[in-house]
Design a protein around this motif. Structure first.
Motif, PDB file in Angstrom:
ATOM      1  N   HIS A  10       0.847  -1.191   0.000  1.00 28.54           N
ATOM      2  CA  HIS A  10       0.000   0.000   0.000  1.00 28.54           C
ATOM      3  C   HIS A  10       0.878   1.235   0.000  1.00 28.54           C
ATOM      4  CE1 HIS A  10      -3.552   2.460   0.855  1.00 28.54           C
ATOM      5  NE2 HIS A  10      -2.742   3.170   1.604  1.00 28.54           N
ATOM      6  N   LYS A  11       0.876   1.966  -1.093  1.00 28.94           N
ATOM      7  CA  LYS A  11       1.608   3.217  -1.185  1.00 28.94           C
ATOM      8  C   LYS A  11       0.629   4.367  -1.026  1.00 28.94           C
ATOM      9  CE  LYS A  11       5.646   1.454  -1.963  1.00 28.94           C
ATOM     10  NZ  LYS A  11       6.721   1.555  -0.999  1.00 28.94           N
ATOM     11  N   SER A  12       0.863   5.208  -0.051  1.00 33.18           N
ATOM     12  CA  SER A  12      -0.083   6.287   0.185  1.00 33.18           C
ATOM     13  C   SER A  12       0.081   7.376  -0.860  1.00 33.18           C
ATOM     14  CB  SER A  12       0.143   6.892   1.574  1.00 33.18           C
ATOM     15  OG  SER A  12       1.194   7.826   1.542  1.00 33.18           O
ATOM     16  N   VAL A  76       7.292   2.737  18.667  1.00 33.17           N
ATOM     17  CA  VAL A  76       6.112   3.367  18.068  1.00 33.17           C
ATOM     18  C   VAL A  76       6.399   3.631  16.600  1.00 33.17           C
ATOM     19  CG1 VAL A  76       4.582   5.374  18.086  1.00 33.17           C
ATOM     20  CG2 VAL A  76       5.463   4.451  20.249  1.00 33.17           C
ATOM     21  N   TRP A  77       5.483   3.155  15.726  1.00 34.12           N
ATOM     22  CA  TRP A  77       5.637   3.377  14.295  1.00 34.12           C
ATOM     23  C   TRP A  77       4.829   4.597  13.867  1.00 34.12           C
ATOM     24  CZ3 TRP A  77       8.808   0.829  10.933  1.00 34.12           C
ATOM     25  CH2 TRP A  77       8.678   1.157   9.585  1.00 34.12           C
ATOM     26  N   ILE A  78       5.438   5.456  13.033  1.00 32.71           N
ATOM     27  CA  ILE A  78       4.787   6.658  12.524  1.00 32.71           C
ATOM     28  C   ILE A  78       4.568   6.503  11.020  1.00 32.71           C
ATOM     29  CG2 ILE A  78       4.928   9.159  12.282  1.00 32.71           C
ATOM     30  CD1 ILE A  78       4.655   8.170  15.175  1.00 32.71           C
ATOM     31  N   ALA A  79       3.348   6.791  10.552  1.00 25.61           N
ATOM     32  CA  ALA A  79       3.023   6.590   9.135  1.00 25.61           C
ATOM     33  C   ALA A  79       2.181   7.740   8.605  1.00 25.61           C
ATOM     34  CB  ALA A  79       2.282   5.272   8.940  1.00 25.61           C
ATOM     35  N   ASN A  80       2.178   7.867   7.285  1.00 27.97           N
ATOM     36  CA  ASN A  80       1.426   8.928   6.614  1.00 27.97           C
ATOM     37  C   ASN A  80      -0.040   8.591   6.400  1.00 27.97           C
ATOM     38  OD1 ASN A  80       3.671  10.532   6.332  1.00 27.97           O
ATOM     39  ND2 ASN A  80       4.149   9.834   4.267  1.00 27.97           N
ATOM     40  N   ASN A  81      -0.417   7.310   6.568  1.00 31.04           N
ATOM     41  CA  ASN A  81      -1.759   6.904   6.175  1.00 31.04           C
ATOM     42  C   ASN A  81      -2.368   5.957   7.196  1.00 31.04           C
ATOM     43  OD1 ASN A  81      -1.080   3.980   5.207  1.00 31.04           O
ATOM     44  ND2 ASN A  81       0.461   5.307   4.249  1.00 31.04           N
ATOM     45  N   ASP A  82      -3.692   5.919   7.212  1.00 27.75           N
ATOM     46  CA  ASP A  82      -4.422   5.091   8.166  1.00 27.75           C
ATOM     47  C   ASP A  82      -4.225   3.608   7.896  1.00 27.75           C
ATOM     48  OD1 ASP A  82      -5.451   7.274   9.537  1.00 27.75           O
ATOM     49  OD2 ASP A  82      -7.171   7.452   8.197  1.00 27.75           O
ATOM     50  N   TYR A  83      -4.044   3.224   6.637  1.00 23.97           N
ATOM     51  CA  TYR A  83      -3.856   1.820   6.292  1.00 23.97           C
ATOM     52  C   TYR A  83      -2.658   1.242   7.041  1.00 23.97           C
ATOM     53  CZ  TYR A  83      -2.773  -2.368   3.563  1.00 23.97           C
ATOM     54  OH  TYR A  83      -2.482  -3.656   3.184  1.00 23.97           O
ATOM     55  N   THR A  84      -1.521   1.947   6.987  1.00 23.43           N
ATOM     56  CA  THR A  84      -0.311   1.454   7.644  1.00 23.43           C
ATOM     57  C   THR A  84      -0.478   1.445   9.153  1.00 23.43           C
ATOM     58  OG1 THR A  84       1.037   2.301   5.813  1.00 23.43           O
ATOM     59  CG2 THR A  84       2.175   1.780   7.866  1.00 23.43           C
TER      60      THR A  84
END
Length: 281
Positions: A10-12, A76-84
């Motif tokens: 999944h690429k945001s 803690v993981w930080i991501a740009n999108n809700d999917y991740t």
């Protein structure tokens, strides 16, 4: 070990709109003002990778190791999108959206940052005082990178220039490229290459997390499961990109004469030739 490739599929489409840009500058100011006041938590480690777009690469494998093996450490993981974010939470991990209040709060308190690209792209924000930066660079270089790479200023956006001025000139943040208290290498050659590229004395030969996973899984049939018999030898070709896939390059696999000679060579020597293109290509 979870199927990290699921997170990589999944690429945001995350891009800064003006509201996000305002939030970003606000977060930079908050961290600069309060970062030196808030006590750092030695057990709080922030992780990011693939420019925040997905869960994968060296930082993801290290995240899972810390999450499963290191009691007391809070990764803690930080991501740009809700999917991740949902994906990491699905196997019991802790994850938050970039520039959320939880992200800003964790950034203020975290002692350790772990990334696979530049920290300002993987995590967006950071405190460069009394913190430790582990740069699990995403590839052992065979081309000029970072400080050695020639990047034209004409390729920079207006926001990139404004952002650099605010972050570095006004707020005094260190250059993200220079942040690396540990930069892993795989050999003497790559150590020398990375030390030059990052202008760093903190490069150590440790191997890479994803390399450890690959070697450990070989006995279980990966990646040799593509062999038709155990006597075959595998050649894995993983080329890098040029200018993020925008530079004019020649695809050798469109040359039928080359492919014929390659196939003949593989048959003659009992090879299997596997290709994994760079995500930017």
């Amino acid at each position: 070990m979870h199927n990290i490739s699921q997170g990589e599929t999944h690429k945001s489409c995350y891009r800064f709109n003006w509201l996000e840009k305002i939030k970003y500058v606000f977060a930079l100011i908050v961290i600069r003002v309060f970062g030196s006041i808030v006590k750092k938590d030695n057990n709080l480690w922030l992780f990011g990778g693939n420019k925040g777009d997905s869960y994968g690469d060296n930082s993801a494998y290290f995240y899972e190791y810390v999450n499963n093996k290191s009691a007391g450490i809070r990764p803690v993981w930080i991501a740009n999108n809700d999917y991740t974010v949902r994906y990491v939470r699905s196997f019991g991990g802790e994850a938050y959206r970039v520039l959320s209040w939880k992200h800003i709060a964790c950034t203020l308190k975290a002692r350790v940052y772990v990334t696979s690209h530049f920290i300002d792209s993987d995590l967006r924000i950071y405190d460069d005082r009394k913190t430790v930066f582990i740069n699990l660079w995403h590839g052992m270089p065979i081309k000029k990178i970072v400080y050695d790479a020639q990047t034209s200023e004409n390729e920079e956006t207006v926001f990139t220039r404004i952002h650099r001025f605010i972050r570095s000139s006004l707020l005094g943040y260190k250059d993200a490229r220079a942040l690396g208290d540990l930069i892993p290498a795989t050999s003497d050659y790559t150590k020398e290459f990375l030390a030059q590229a990052f202008r760093s004395k903190n490069v150590e030969i440790t191997g890479l997390p994803r390399g450890d996973i690959m070697y450990n899984m070989i006995g279980g049939g990966f990646p040799y499961s593509i062999k038709t018999n155990p006597q075959q030898r595998l050649i894995l070709y993983m080329p890098t990109h040029r200018r993020w896939g925008k530079a004019p390059t020649r695809n050798i696999f469109t040359n039928s004469q080359f492919l014929e000679r390659l196939n003949e060579c593989c048959k003659r020597n009992n090879f299997i030739f596997a290709v994994k293109l760079h995500p930017n290509e």
